[in-house]
Design an enzyme around this catalytic site. Structure first.
Site, PDB file in Angstrom:
ATOM      1  N   ARG A   1       7.213  36.392  64.932  1.00  0.00           N
ATOM      2  CA  ARG A   1       6.265  35.377  64.448  1.00  0.00           C
ATOM      3  C   ARG A   1       6.035  34.398  65.584  1.00  0.00           C
ATOM      4  NH1 ARG A   1       9.806  34.618  59.083  1.00  0.00           N
ATOM      5  NH2 ARG A   1       9.104  36.486  57.992  1.00  0.00           N
TER       6      ARG A   1
ATOM      7  N   ARG B   1       4.457  28.764  53.932  1.00  0.00           N
ATOM      8  CA  ARG B   1       5.042  29.005  55.256  1.00  0.00           C
ATOM      9  C   ARG B   1       3.982  29.536  56.221  1.00  0.00           C
ATOM     10  NH1 ARG B   1      10.239  32.870  55.694  1.00  0.00           N
ATOM     11  NH2 ARG B   1       8.657  34.502  55.561  1.00  0.00           N
TER      12      ARG B   1
ATOM     13  N   ARG C   1       6.594  41.347  49.819  1.00  0.00           N
ATOM     14  CA  ARG C   1       7.790  40.518  49.739  1.00  0.00           C
ATOM     15  C   ARG C   1       8.031  40.030  48.309  1.00  0.00           C
ATOM     16  NH1 ARG C   1       9.533  38.559  55.094  1.00  0.00           N
ATOM     17  NH2 ARG C   1       8.615  40.100  56.468  1.00  0.00           N
TER      18      ARG C   1
HETATM   19  N1  LIG Z   1      20.140  44.460  56.214  1.00  0.00           N
HETATM   20  C1  LIG Z   1      19.668  43.540  57.047  1.00  0.00           C
HETATM   21  N2  LIG Z   1      18.728  42.692  56.635  1.00  0.00           N
HETATM   22  C2  LIG Z   1      18.302  41.771  57.509  1.00  0.00           C
HETATM   23  C3  LIG Z   1      18.804  41.643  58.809  1.00  0.00           C
HETATM   24  N3  LIG Z   1      18.178  40.611  59.424  1.00  0.00           N
HETATM   25  C4  LIG Z   1      17.334  40.094  58.535  1.00  0.00           C
HETATM   26  N4  LIG Z   1      17.402  40.784  57.371  1.00  0.00           N
HETATM   27  C5  LIG Z   1      16.677  40.549  56.125  1.00  0.00           C
HETATM   28  O1  LIG Z   1      15.368  41.027  56.254  1.00  0.00           O
HETATM   29  C6  LIG Z   1      14.534  40.301  55.375  1.00  0.00           C
HETATM   30  C7  LIG Z   1      13.259  39.926  56.092  1.00  0.00           C
HETATM   31  O2  LIG Z   1      13.553  38.997  57.101  1.00  0.00           O
HETATM   32  P1  LIG Z   1      12.371  38.304  57.898  1.00  0.00           P
HETATM   33  O3  LIG Z   1      11.452  39.354  58.393  1.00  0.00           O
HETATM   34  O4  LIG Z   1      12.971  37.389  58.908  1.00  0.00           O
HETATM   35  O5  LIG Z   1      11.570  37.524  56.793  1.00  0.00           O
HETATM   36  P2  LIG Z   1      11.917  36.300  55.816  1.00  0.00           P
HETATM   37  O6  LIG Z   1      13.096  36.662  54.963  1.00  0.00           O
HETATM   38  O7  LIG Z   1      10.684  36.178  55.023  1.00  0.00           O
HETATM   39  O8  LIG Z   1      12.186  35.103  56.667  1.00  0.00           O
HETATM   40  C8  LIG Z   1      15.353  39.122  54.869  1.00  0.00           C
HETATM   41  O9  LIG Z   1      15.800  39.452  53.551  1.00  0.00           O
HETATM   42  C9  LIG Z   1      16.521  39.074  55.786  1.00  0.00           C
HETATM   43  O10 LIG Z   1      17.683  38.594  55.135  1.00  0.00           O
HETATM   44  C10 LIG Z   1      19.815  42.552  59.203  1.00  0.00           C
HETATM   45  O11 LIG Z   1      20.327  42.545  60.312  1.00  0.00           O
HETATM   46  N5  LIG Z   1      20.195  43.464  58.291  1.00  0.00           N
HETATM   47  N1  LIG Z   2      14.172  23.567  48.738  1.00  0.00           N
HETATM   48  C1  LIG Z   2      12.964  23.753  49.262  1.00  0.00           C
HETATM   49  N2  LIG Z   2      11.919  23.147  48.723  1.00  0.00           N
HETATM   50  C2  LIG Z   2      10.671  23.339  49.239  1.00  0.00           C
HETATM   51  N3  LIG Z   2      10.389  24.110  50.305  1.00  0.00           N
HETATM   52  C3  LIG Z   2      11.422  24.752  50.870  1.00  0.00           C
HETATM   53  C4  LIG Z   2      12.749  24.613  50.400  1.00  0.00           C
HETATM   54  N4  LIG Z   2      13.562  25.375  51.170  1.00  0.00           N
HETATM   55  C5  LIG Z   2      12.777  25.954  52.104  1.00  0.00           C
HETATM   56  N5  LIG Z   2      11.490  25.586  51.921  1.00  0.00           N
HETATM   57  C6  LIG Z   2      10.309  26.038  52.687  1.00  0.00           C
HETATM   58  O1  LIG Z   2      10.019  27.349  52.192  1.00  0.00           O
HETATM   59  C7  LIG Z   2       9.544  28.194  53.252  1.00  0.00           C
HETATM   60  C8  LIG Z   2      10.442  29.436  53.326  1.00  0.00           C
HETATM   61  O2  LIG Z   2      11.731  29.060  53.791  1.00  0.00           O
HETATM   62  P1  LIG Z   2      12.548  29.973  54.796  1.00  0.00           P
HETATM   63  O3  LIG Z   2      13.750  29.202  55.187  1.00  0.00           O
HETATM   64  O4  LIG Z   2      11.646  30.477  55.873  1.00  0.00           O
HETATM   65  O5  LIG Z   2      12.931  31.176  53.810  1.00  0.00           O
HETATM   66  P2  LIG Z   2      13.666  32.560  54.087  1.00  0.00           P
HETATM   67  O6  LIG Z   2      14.404  32.430  55.375  1.00  0.00           O
HETATM   68  O7  LIG Z   2      14.584  32.724  52.922  1.00  0.00           O
HETATM   69  O8  LIG Z   2      12.601  33.581  54.108  1.00  0.00           O
HETATM   70  C9  LIG Z   2       9.573  27.365  54.515  1.00  0.00           C
HETATM   71  O9  LIG Z   2       8.277  26.900  54.778  1.00  0.00           O
HETATM   72  C10 LIG Z   2      10.525  26.212  54.172  1.00  0.00           C
HETATM   73  O10 LIG Z   2      10.181  25.045  54.882  1.00  0.00           O
END
Ligand SMILES: Nc1nc2c(ncn2[C@@H]2O[C@H](COP(=O)(O)OP(=O)(O)O)[C@@H](O)[C@H]2O)c(=O)[nH]1
Ligand SMILES: Nc1ncnc2c1ncn2[C@@H]1O[C@H](COP(=O)(O)OP(=O)(O)O)[C@@H](O)[C@H]1O
Length: 387
Positions: free
Chosen positions: A169, A262, A273
């Site tokens: 990203r 986000r 998702r």
């Molecule tokens: N099994 C596994 N899942 C992962 C790993 N790294 C990230 N994830 C999971 O992949 C999913 C997607 O992550 P990401 O693409 O960063 O998107 P986000 O969760 O929307 O921030 C999330 O549920 C993460 O917890 C990994 O090393 N192993």
């Molecule tokens: N408690 C909360 N209330 C409102 N917005 C939140 C909260 N926690 C996280 N966010 C926002 O929600 C979005 C997703 O959070 P993020 O940490 O990227 O989620 P994840 O890592 O689980 O995918 C981000 O824009 C973040 O700033």
């Protein structure tokens, strides 16, 4: 054809110029640990002699290895692992390593690679804290909670940097947020046993390398893994002891709102998702999978509860590893002397004895926990004064 077996006595150190070797027998196999080169460029290699067939095997060696040392001594701890004490001008705790030869992690990796496997894990004194696995649907706030924790406790926690085949990203940095990689390269590394777990998530491949976890644990930090529910399941089934936390959204509508706000995903990815979120929420209820659930409604409240959970884990403040013995900071070098029950005696090197260091050290192994991947925790060391 295998080579002819050399003559050696179990555990004896053979000095060959700058090279050191130890031979330690576990069941019908003898593990020859050889160290060669200068201290600054030392390399360590391992060969296994199967005594029943008199053949040698070169195993796949996993885990972070000891480096920059002059010599080593070794002794069998139990049928699963060998204690290797390396000689280097550093605090004793830098010198204590375990070569795992038969642990469940070794067996698991051996099955994956189809080869003999040995794994290094470093010893840690006293009580240290288990890695933390955090799962939850996309957009729930895992990354936000972890980022806050890292900012508040940079010396206590370290993030396990996963590999992924998804595109970065805008603000993501290669090597910090993820190791962004090609699918074929990652698949090859998985087949070589380099990954603790991996999963297909939202159409991409994600995985935690053993090195990622060890990079954190070797810095003495508590490792945080942000992985999906399938990954959590794999880690639960592996030998990595961890604390498993699942983060839930206050509602599905709020989750969708956060994902959209986000602004990092296209509509198609958001839909994917959200579909997966329902499945993840369902699967999070698998009995025995997660130790704790956090609802991320108000961020500060959730973060407060998250911190409480981390402190509750071992009932103490979020302190550094308790390096409890005075000897842990001293620099004399020790070699293995003997083993009795769960106690291994270490003796100072001759030149340290000449400097007046005469106490033996007793290494108590009765409360060992953890192990590869990561560290072997729970070592206790006491001075033993010779009368
Ligand atoms: N099994 C596994 N899942 C992962 C790993 N790294 C990230 N994830 C999971 O992949 C999913 C997607 O992550 P990401 O693409 O960063 O998107 P986000 O969760 O929307 O921030 C999330 O549920 C993460 O917890 C990994 O090393 N192993
Ligand atoms: N408690 C909360 N209330 C409102 N917005 C939140 C909260 N926690 C996280 N966010 C926002 O929600 C979005 C997703 O959070 P993020 O940490 O990227 O989620 P994840 O890592 O689980 O995918 C981000 O824009 C973040 O700033």
């Amino acid at each position: 054809m295998g080579e002819e077996a050399p003559e050696f006595v179990n555990g004896e150190i053979n000095l060959e110029g700058k090279d050191f070797r130890t031979a330690t027998t576990v069941g019908h196999k003898t593990y020859l640990i050889s160290r060669s080169g200068d201290e600054s460029k030392s390399t360590i290699s391992i060969r296994i002699l199967d005594k029943s067939t008199q053949t040698w095997a070169v195993p796949t060696v996993l885990g972070t290895q000891p480096v920059h040392f002059e010599a080593h001594s070794a002794i069998l701890v139990n049928e699963n692992m060998i204690l290797v004490v390396v000689k280097k001008g550093a605090p004793l705790i830098e010198s204590i390593w375990f070569l795992e030869v038969n642990t469940s992690f070794v067996k698991q990796q051996s099955k994956i690679t189809g080869t003999e496997v040995v794994v290094w894990s470093k010893g840690v004194l006293g009580k240290s804290q288990k890695p933390v696995v955090i799962s939850g649907p996309s957009g729930v706030g895992k990354g936000t909670l972890i980022a806050k924790l890292m900012k508040d406790f940079p010396s206590r926690f370290g993030f396990s940097v996963s590999h992924t085949t998804r595109a970065p990203r805008e603000k993501e940095i290669d090597g910090t947020h993820y190791h962004f990689t090609e699918r074929s390269k990652m698949e090859k590394e998985i087949s070589e046993g380099k990954f603790l777990e991996f999963a297909h998530v939202h159409g991409n491949l994600y995985g935690t390398s053993i090195e990622a976890v060890e990079a954190v644990t070797d810095e003495g930090k508590r490792c945080i893994l942000d992985i999906d529910v399938q990954g959590a399941r794999s880690v639960r089934a592996s030998s990595l002891e961890a604390l498993f936390i699942f983060v839930c959204p206050p509602s599905f509508e709020e989750l969708e709102k956060r994902l959209r706000a986000r602004g990092t995903e296209a509509e198609e990815q958001i839909q994917k998702r959200l579909r997966n979120a329902r499945a993840e929420l369902d699967q999070s209820n698998t009995p025995g999978l997660f130790d704790h659930f956090l609802v991320n409604d108000d961020l500060e409240t959730c973060y407060g509860n998250f911190k409480k959970l981390l402190l509750l884990d071992d009932g103490s403040a979020d302190s550094d590893d308790s390096y409890s013995t005075a000897d842990s900071k001293s620099t004399p070098s020790y070699t293995v002397l003997s083993k009795q029950d769960s106690e291994i005696l270490l003796q100072p090197e001759t030149h340290d004895v000449e400097k007046g260091i005469t106490s033996l050290l007793a290494l108590d192994l009765s409360s060992l926990s953890g192990g590869a991947p990561g560290r072997t925790r729970g070592l206790k060391i006491q001075s033993v004064h010779k009368d």
